[in-house]
Each structure stands twice: as structure tokens, then as C-alpha cells.
Design a protein around this motif. Structure first.
Motif, mmCIF file in Angstrom:
data_model
loop_
_atom_site.group_PDB
_atom_site.id
_atom_site.type_symbol
_atom_site.label_atom_id
_atom_site.label_comp_id
_atom_site.label_asym_id
_atom_site.label_seq_id
_atom_site.Cartn_x
_atom_site.Cartn_y
_atom_site.Cartn_z
ATOM 1 N N TYR A 24 4.419 -5.524 0.646
ATOM 2 C CA TYR A 24 4.424 -4.470 -0.370
ATOM 3 C C TYR A 24 3.884 -5.003 -1.699
ATOM 4 O O TYR A 24 3.130 -4.314 -2.400
ATOM 5 C CB TYR A 24 5.841 -3.932 -0.567
ATOM 6 N N LEU A 25 4.281 -6.243 -2.035
ATOM 7 C CA LEU A 25 3.793 -6.856 -3.263
ATOM 8 C C LEU A 25 2.275 -6.990 -3.230
ATOM 9 O O LEU A 25 1.582 -6.710 -4.214
ATOM 10 C CB LEU A 25 4.444 -8.227 -3.456
ATOM 11 N N GLY A 26 1.731 -7.422 -2.084
ATOM 12 C CA GLY A 26 0.288 -7.531 -1.949
ATOM 13 C C GLY A 26 -0.402 -6.186 -2.057
ATOM 14 O O GLY A 26 -1.446 -6.060 -2.703
ATOM 15 N N LEU A 27 0.185 -5.149 -1.440
ATOM 16 C CA LEU A 27 -0.384 -3.801 -1.510
ATOM 17 C C LEU A 27 -0.365 -3.284 -2.936
ATOM 18 O O LEU A 27 -1.370 -2.756 -3.435
ATOM 19 C CB LEU A 27 0.396 -2.861 -0.592
ATOM 20 N N MET A 28 0.774 -3.433 -3.594
ATOM 21 C CA MET A 28 0.910 -2.947 -4.962
ATOM 22 C C MET A 28 -0.108 -3.614 -5.884
ATOM 23 O O MET A 28 -0.790 -2.953 -6.677
ATOM 24 C CB MET A 28 2.321 -3.213 -5.479
ATOM 25 N N THR A 29 -0.236 -4.928 -5.764
ATOM 26 C CA THR A 29 -1.167 -5.663 -6.615
ATOM 27 C C THR A 29 -2.609 -5.267 -6.313
ATOM 28 O O THR A 29 -3.425 -5.096 -7.218
ATOM 29 C CB THR A 29 -0.978 -7.178 -6.413
ATOM 30 N N SER A 30 -2.923 -5.095 -5.042
ATOM 31 C CA SER A 30 -4.304 -4.794 -4.647
ATOM 32 C C SER A 30 -4.724 -3.373 -4.992
ATOM 33 O O SER A 30 -5.918 -3.071 -5.018
ATOM 34 C CB SER A 30 -4.480 -5.027 -3.143
ATOM 35 N N LEU A 31 -3.781 -2.479 -5.269
ATOM 36 C CA LEU A 31 -4.142 -1.111 -5.651
ATOM 37 C C LEU A 31 -4.990 -1.091 -6.917
ATOM 38 O O LEU A 31 -5.802 -0.180 -7.120
ATOM 39 C CB LEU A 31 -2.890 -0.256 -5.846
ATOM 40 N N PHE A 32 -4.801 -2.081 -7.763
ATOM 41 C CA PHE A 32 -5.643 -2.220 -8.955
ATOM 42 C C PHE A 32 -7.112 -2.310 -8.541
ATOM 43 O O PHE A 32 -7.985 -1.650 -9.112
ATOM 44 C CB PHE A 32 -5.207 -3.479 -9.705
ATOM 45 N N LEU A 33 -7.373 -3.117 -7.514
ATOM 46 C CA LEU A 33 -8.741 -3.301 -7.045
ATOM 47 C C LEU A 33 -9.249 -2.067 -6.301
ATOM 48 O O LEU A 33 -10.424 -1.719 -6.398
ATOM 49 C CB LEU A 33 -8.814 -4.530 -6.144
ATOM 50 N N VAL A 34 -8.373 -1.404 -5.544
ATOM 51 C CA VAL A 34 -8.760 -0.180 -4.849
ATOM 52 C C VAL A 34 -9.209 0.880 -5.850
ATOM 53 O O VAL A 34 -10.239 1.547 -5.675
ATOM 54 C CB VAL A 34 -7.584 0.365 -4.012
#
Length: 390
Positions: free
Chosen positions: A31-41
Motif C-alpha cells: 500500500y505504501l508503494g502504491l500510495m507513493t507511486s500515485l504521484f508518478l501516475v
């Protein structure tokens, strides 16, 4: 330039704030990886429109409006659970124009032969944002909550937007551009993506930036904690050195490449050489020699400038009215690579079971990192072979 600095701060802040948020809210590593990567998405998703807006309306108006969206996202993120994903996504949209606009403005105001140096200087300055997101952020979190920190960032973002709107100059070319249909503007992307310079340089730049975005923004910190078993303060110090080396590398190597180009040595060869060193340092980190951890991650920051030379080289190659879309397209593909790596690394690591302290084995991290390194090696071969043929 200041907006780009702010974007770098937002991109990397989760390397320090993420573990705090994870522990407080009981989030999983995936979840932490998903949350952080949403910035890039969000940045990737906005790039098609951002490139068009930059070419049509100019950097000042485009970036100002987007920054206000980012400020809203930071304020929502500070509310905590239930708002984290939405807030992080809006922050990404708000920062979508900062990177591309910086390179576009350089191409407007600097002569083509000095673009490598100009881009290196602006990336070096913006790297201070990544620097602030390391040890200074760690020290700040010892004094205030992460919620208060993000609310403060929202206020700062609004102030930067106001300064940009009322003070930043508009390039004369922006006012001379006649409006054109959306479909016609989209065709400009086809001209960019089929350009031989873009085809040759983009793969290495995209993958290298993906490593930079995903590891500096999150996974380098996790590697240092779980593979090298460093404490939080030492991890923050390592990430601080990483950020300092990004600044130094862009200034030093950008200046070096500029001098070599003026002496007849092609910037494409400078890019290939820096990319080779960038990958070589990652290979040593992957082997995990132990005592050189801080120096090695600093080396990654130092040589990442190689993959960023592509912005200057592509901007020089395409027509002037397509520079915004060219930089935006490269940024789109790079942020998509960063998203895939940032979320994919977490998914690969979680194929293994953690120990009693929640630490994943070294083999899990090495497997994920090894695949990424192999892809970069193939991209470097693709870049280098045409240079040899020429």
C-alpha cells in the motif's frame, strides 16, 4: 525553477514520511508503494495535456494553475487515512508541469548548444528540494506531526503559485502562437515519437529516470533499512548525500559535457559514458559490498545526470513549436517507468515472507533491483550501438 524544486520535494518526501505514516496507520508495504507511486501516475496521466498547454499557453500560466491543484492535494493528504490516495494523486497532477516547463523555458531562453549546461544547472538547483526531503524532513518530523508538515507544504505551494503568476516573465513566442485544434496538437506527439533522436535516446533515459524516481523517492530508503540494516537517522543521512550528489552531478557533469561539446566531443557520447557509470554503480550496490553503502548511493545520484542529457538533446533536435510536447512525452514515459518500478518493486519483494520484525530478506530486494538493472543494460546497448555506427 522554484516550482521544480517544490516538485522534487513532494516526489521524495515519502522516503522519510512514508515509514512514519505506515507505522501510525498500520499500512502494508505494498500500500505504501502504491500510495507513493500515485504521484508518478498522476504526472504521467497529465503529461499529454500539460505538453499541449505549455506549447499553447506558456509555462507561467500552465504551472501556476497546476500548482493550486497540488496545494489542494497536500491539504487533503494531511487529513490522513481515507484521503491519502486522493491527496497524493492531486499532488502529482499539481506538479505535472514543473519538470517539463523547466526544460521548455531553458530551450526558449538559452542557445541550443548550451542546453545541456542550462538543464544541468536547473536540475542541480531543483535537487535542493530532494535534499530538503531527507535529513531536514527527518528532523522536522521529530518536532511536528506528518499531518502538520503536509499542511505547511500546501501553504508554501500556494505562495509559490502566487509569486509565479505575478512575477515570472512570459516568453514573447508564447503570445505569438495561434490557437490550433486539439487533434492537430496531438499530431505533434507523433512527430516527436517517430523522430530518430527520440527513438535512440529515450529508452535509456526513461529507464534511468524510472530508477531515480522510484529509488530516491522510496526504495533506496527501504533498501538501506532492510538490506544494510541502518537506523532511521543514518538512512536519512544517506538519502541526504544522494540528494547532494544529484545537485553536484548535474552541475559538474553538465558543465563538463558542455565543455566537451564545445571541444567537438558529442553530447551523445557524454550521455552514454555517464549512463554506463550510472548502471555500474547500481551493479555494485546490488552485490551489497557492505561498507561503501553511503558512497555508492551517492554515486547513483552523481551519475543520474547522464539519463537527463536526453532532454537537451531531444529539445535541440525537434522543431521549436514541439519542444513542450517532446519534453512532456519523455517525462510521461519516464514517470510511467517510475510508477511501474515503484509499485512493482513492492509487489516483487512481497513474494517473500518477512521475518518476525517485518524485514524482508536480501534476496527479495536483489531480485527486484536485478531485473531493473538488466533492462537498463539492454537500453544502454541500444543507445551505444548507433553511436558506434556513426
Amino acid at each position: 525553477m522554484v516550482a521544480y524544486l517544490l516538485s522534487e520535494l513532494y516526489r521524495n518526501i515519502n522516503a522519510i514520511a512514508g515509514p512514519v505514516i505506515r507505522d501510525e496507520l498500520g499500512l502494508s508495504l505494498e500500500y505504501l508503494g502504491l500510495m507513493t507511486s500515485l504521484f508518478l501516475v498522476a504526472i504521467a496521466g497529465a503529461q499529454v495535456f500539460t505538453g499541449i498547454w505549455l506549447d499553447r499557453f506558456g509555462a507561467r500560466r500552465t504551472v501556476t494553475c497546476l500548482l493550486l491543484v497540488g496545494a489542494l492535494g497536500a491539504a487533503l493528504f494531511s487529513l490522513g487515512e481515507g484521503w491519502l490516495l486522493i491527496g497524493r494523486f492531486l499532488i502529482g497532477i499539481g506538479m505535472a508541469g514543473c519538470w517539463t516547463a523547466a526544460f521548455m523555458v531553458n530551450s526558449q531562453w538559452w542557445p541550443p548548444e548550451r542546453l545541456v549546461l542550462a538543464n544541468g544547472a536547473i536540475i542541480g538547483f531543483a535537487g535542493l528540494g530532494a535534499l530538503f526531503s531527507t535529513l531536514p524532513a527527518q528532523l522536522l518530523l521529530e518536532q511536528v506531526t506528518w499531518n502538520a508538515m503536509f499542511l505547511g507544504l500546501a501553504v508554501i505551494t500556494v505562495l509559490v503559485a502566487a509569486v509565479l503568476w505575478f512575477i515570472a516573465p512570459e516568453h514573447p513566442d508564447t503570445k505569438q502562437r495561434a490557437p490550433s485544434g486539439f487533434v492537430a496538437q496531438l499530431r505533434g506527439y507523433k512527430q516527436v515519437i517517430t523522430h530518430p533522436v527520440f527513438i535512440r535516446l529515450a529508452p535509456m533515459s526513461i529507464l534511468g529516470q524510472g530508477v531515480w524516481l522510484s529509488y530516491q523517492g522510496l526504495w533506496a530508503g527501504v533498501w538501506l533499512r532492510e538490506v544494510n540494516r541502518l537506523d532511521a537517522t543514518t538512512v536519512a543521512a544517506c538519502l541526504l548525500l544522494f540528494a547532494v550528489c544529484v545537485v553536484a552531478g548535474n552541475l559538474i557533469l553538465g558543465f563538463t559535457a558542455d565543455r566537451l561539446a564545445r571541444g567537438g566531443y558529442s553530447a551523445e557520447k557524454s550521455m552514454a559514458g555517464a549512463c554506463f557509470l550510472f548502471i555500474a554503480v547500481q551493479c555494485v550496490i546490488w552485490a551489497n559490498p557492505g561498507g561503501f553503502t553511503m558512497v555508492l548511493w551517492g554515486g547513483v545520484g552523481l551519475f543520474v545526470v547522464g539519463v537527463l542529457f536526453a532532454y537537451a538533446l531531444i529539445s535541440r533536435a525537434v522543431p521549436a513549436n514541439l519542444v513542450g510536447r517532446a519534453c512532456s512525452l519523455l517525462n510521461l514515459l519516464a514517470t510511467l517507468a517510475g510508477f511501474v518500478m515503484q509499485s512493482g518493486v513492492g509487489a516483487v519483494i512481497e513474494l517473500w515472507r518477512p521475518d518476525a520484525q517485518g524485514i524482508y530478506p536480501e534476496a527479495a530486494h536483489q531480485t527486484a533491483f536485478g531485473v531493473i538493472i538488466l533492462c537498463q543494460i539492454l537500453a544502454l546497448v541500444w543507445l551505444a550501438f548507433p553511436l558506434n555506427r556513426r
